[in-house]
Enzyme design. Structure first.
Site, PDB file in Angstrom:
ATOM      1  CB  SER A  76      49.360  39.059  48.893  1.00 59.48           C
ATOM      2  OG  SER A  76      50.170  40.384  49.660  1.00 59.48           O
ATOM      3  CE1 TYR A 146      48.470  43.402  48.238  1.00 57.99           C
ATOM      4  CE2 TYR A 146      48.142  46.119  47.067  1.00 57.99           C
ATOM      5  CZ  TYR A 146      48.180  45.055  47.681  1.00 57.99           C
ATOM      6  OH  TYR A 146      47.076  43.911  46.655  1.00 57.99           O
TER       7      TYR A 146
HETATM    8  P1  NAD Z   1      42.701  38.114  50.867  1.00 57.29           P
HETATM    9  O1  NAD Z   1      43.373  39.052  52.440  1.00 57.29           O
HETATM   10  O2  NAD Z   1      41.248  37.571  51.591  1.00 57.29           O
HETATM   11  O3  NAD Z   1      42.975  37.010  50.551  1.00 57.29           O
HETATM   12  C1  NAD Z   1      44.123  36.956  50.620  1.00 57.29           C
HETATM   13  C2  NAD Z   1      44.793  34.928  51.093  1.00 57.29           C
HETATM   14  O4  NAD Z   1      46.574  35.064  51.467  1.00 57.29           O
HETATM   15  C3  NAD Z   1      44.703  34.932  53.050  1.00 57.29           C
HETATM   16  O5  NAD Z   1      43.341  33.339  52.679  1.00 57.29           O
HETATM   17  C4  NAD Z   1      46.239  34.168  53.045  1.00 57.29           C
HETATM   18  O6  NAD Z   1      45.765  33.289  54.530  1.00 57.29           O
HETATM   19  C5  NAD Z   1      46.566  34.420  52.523  1.00 57.29           C
HETATM   20  N1  NAD Z   1      48.720  33.985  52.147  1.00 57.29           N
HETATM   21  C6  NAD Z   1      48.739  35.470  52.668  1.00 57.29           C
HETATM   22  N2  NAD Z   1      49.342  35.343  52.654  1.00 57.29           N
HETATM   23  C7  NAD Z   1      50.105  33.785  52.988  1.00 57.29           C
HETATM   24  C8  NAD Z   1      51.322  33.427  52.814  1.00 57.29           C
HETATM   25  N3  NAD Z   1      52.682  33.979  52.658  1.00 57.29           N
HETATM   26  N4  NAD Z   1      51.181  31.527  52.579  1.00 57.29           N
HETATM   27  C9  NAD Z   1      49.315  31.144  52.338  1.00 57.29           C
HETATM   28  N5  NAD Z   1      49.134  31.863  51.964  1.00 57.29           N
HETATM   29  C10 NAD Z   1      48.022  32.832  52.220  1.00 57.29           C
HETATM   30  O7  NAD Z   1      42.411  39.118  49.659  1.00 57.29           O
HETATM   31  P2  NAD Z   1      42.117  39.292  48.803  1.00 57.29           P
HETATM   32  O8  NAD Z   1      41.362  40.237  48.183  1.00 57.29           O
HETATM   33  O9  NAD Z   1      41.323  38.115  47.952  1.00 57.29           O
HETATM   34  O10 NAD Z   1      42.964  39.189  47.755  1.00 57.29           O
HETATM   35  C11 NAD Z   1      43.610  38.284  46.404  1.00 57.29           C
HETATM   36  C12 NAD Z   1      44.623  38.844  45.578  1.00 57.29           C
HETATM   37  O11 NAD Z   1      44.245  39.822  44.930  1.00 57.29           O
HETATM   38  C13 NAD Z   1      46.212  38.754  46.740  1.00 57.29           C
HETATM   39  O12 NAD Z   1      47.329  39.017  46.285  1.00 57.29           O
HETATM   40  C14 NAD Z   1      46.105  40.769  46.186  1.00 57.29           C
HETATM   41  O13 NAD Z   1      46.669  41.604  46.511  1.00 57.29           O
HETATM   42  C15 NAD Z   1      44.975  40.783  44.947  1.00 57.29           C
HETATM   43  N6  NAD Z   1      44.522  41.952  44.811  1.00 57.29           N
HETATM   44  C16 NAD Z   1      42.838  42.353  45.265  1.00 57.29           C
HETATM   45  C17 NAD Z   1      42.586  43.113  45.199  1.00 57.29           C
HETATM   46  C18 NAD Z   1      40.863  42.927  46.170  1.00 57.29           C
HETATM   47  O14 NAD Z   1      40.212  44.612  45.155  1.00 57.29           O
HETATM   48  N7  NAD Z   1      40.046  42.582  46.338  1.00 57.29           N
HETATM   49  C19 NAD Z   1      42.595  44.294  44.372  1.00 57.29           C
HETATM   50  C20 NAD Z   1      44.216  44.307  43.903  1.00 57.29           C
HETATM   51  C21 NAD Z   1      45.157  42.750  43.580  1.00 57.29           C
END
Ligand code: NAD
Ligand code: UDP
Length: 323
Positions: A76, A146
């Site tokens: 995501s 989101y």
């Molecule tokens: P990020 O953007 O670095 O990684 C997300 C990955 O998902 C990317 O590599 C993107 O290309 C891939 N992606 C998105 N849509 C896709 C699809 N339809 N098909 C295949 N791949 C897809 O973000 P992150 O920080 O690594 O976050 C990862 C998860 O953790 C997310 O679900 C996010 O909501 C959740 N999250 C992260 C945080 C944080 O602080 N990093 C906080 C709360 C929740």
């Protein structure tokens, strides 16, 4: 040998999680369509034994030949700058993508773990946030794409658990930072570090009094790994309970980088949560987990990664609104 599939494996958290599962002796199938991910993360993982990769948009169905013991759904857009630019893709991956990954888990009798978020609490009226708080979300606001996608994803996950008996876990992740974030990710820690290293002004939105609680990625991944192996079905907060104002964060980053940067004030985005801090009593009790890395220590471990990028690739920050 156990095998897990991780969506979002080219992203920040997904790539760290894949690394942890490989280190623990699992085979890992990574899936990503690179919409916000990085090639470099996959290149690093492909050097590891037991890793394979599928380039696929998981908002469309995915068929996998191999047996799977677990599906960890991390795909995501996660940075506000990204999901404001990608509203439909964000809604689709949270809804259709989650449905597809739950269907895959059901077909494979695999345990499913959803990466949910502190954003399900919206601009919270309960502080710190406990898991039983239902949240304060503007469904039609810019951030709603989101927040509501993740709230739907939680509802879908519980429905698959209750009606199909899928073995599910839900982690509510709070602001996490560390190496392998993209320099232009747009979130506050990467923006501030890159701006400080370039001696450019740090872009503070609003008056900087809003708070966040920042968790170092190694701690976060350890909490998620423990939750995956626990029996806890209900959503679980995993984050660092030490709360900082955004102005305090800016000051810490300037000190840690030895920067000459000043501050640039930019407008506060709509619906930006005023406070955020996890109550982690459940994680402490059930997972025996709590974060070990202070913000000061975590910045020390993160700055060299960004320094290398800024020196070798002319990396830039990506503020939400610039002059
Ligand atoms: P990020 O953007 O670095 O990684 C997300 C990955 O998902 C990317 O590599 C993107 O290309 C891939 N992606 C998105 N849509 C896709 C699809 N339809 N098909 C295949 N791949 C897809 O973000 P992150 O920080 O690594 O976050 C990862 C998860 O953790 C997310 O679900 C996010 O909501 C959740 N999250 C992260 C945080 C944080 O602080 N990093 C906080 C709360 C929740
Ligand atoms: N923020 C900021 N300057 C930036 C980026 C973010 O002041 O360059 C603020 C933002 O308004 C929010 C906080 O920092 O109050 C955290 O923003 P981030 O995008 O990291 O994630 P959020 O917690 O809002 O999802």
């Amino acid at each position: 040998m156990q095998r897990v599939l991780i969506t979002g494996a080219a992203g920040f958290l997904g790539s760290h999680l894949a690394d942890r599962f490989l280190t623990e002796g699992y085979e890992v199938v990574g899936v990503d369509n690179f919409i916000t991910g990085s090639d470099q993360n996959i290149t690093n993982l492909q050097e590891r034994e037991g890793f394979s990769f599928l380039n696929h948009d998981i908002s469309t169905p995915l068929y996998v030949g191999e047996e799977l013991d677990g599906v960890l759904h991390f795909a995501s857009p996660a940075s506000p700058v990204d999901y404001l630019e990608l509203p439909i893709q964000t809604l689709k991956v949270g809804s259709l993508g989650t449905h597809n990954m739950l269907g895959l888990s059901l077909a494979k009798s695999a345990r499913f773990l959803l990466a949910s978020t502190s954003e399900v609490y919206g601009d919270p009226e309960v502080h710190p946030q406990t898991e039983d708080y239902w949240g304060n979300v503007n469904p039609i606001g810019l951030r709603g794409v989101y927040d509501e996608a993740k709230r739907f994803a939680e509802a879908m996950t519980m429905a698959y658990h209750r009606y199909h008996g899928v073995d599910t876990r839900i982690v509510r992740i709070f602001n996490t930072y560390g190496p392998s974030m993209r320099p232009a990710d747009g979130r506050v820690v990467s923006n501030f570090i890159v701006q400080a290293l370039r001696n450019e002004p740090l872009t503070i939105y609003g008056d900087g009094s809003q708070t966040r609680s920042f968790c170092y990625v190694e701690d976060e991944v350890d909490g998620i790994f423990r939750l995956f192996h626990s029996d806890r079905i209900e959503p679980t907060n995993v984050g660092n309970p030490h709360e900082f104002t955004i102005s305090e964060l800016a000051q810490l980053v300037i000190e840690e980088t030895g920067s000459q940067s000043g501050i640039e004030s930019l407008p506060l985005p709509a619906d930006d949560p005023k406070v955020r801090r996890p109550d982690i009593s459940v994680a402490r009790e059930i997972l025996g987990w709590e974060p070990l890395t202070t913000l000061h220590e975590g910045l020390k471990k993160t700055v060299p990664y960004f320094r290398n990028l800024v020196e070798t690739e002319n990396a830039q920050a990506r503020p939400l609104i610039s002059d």
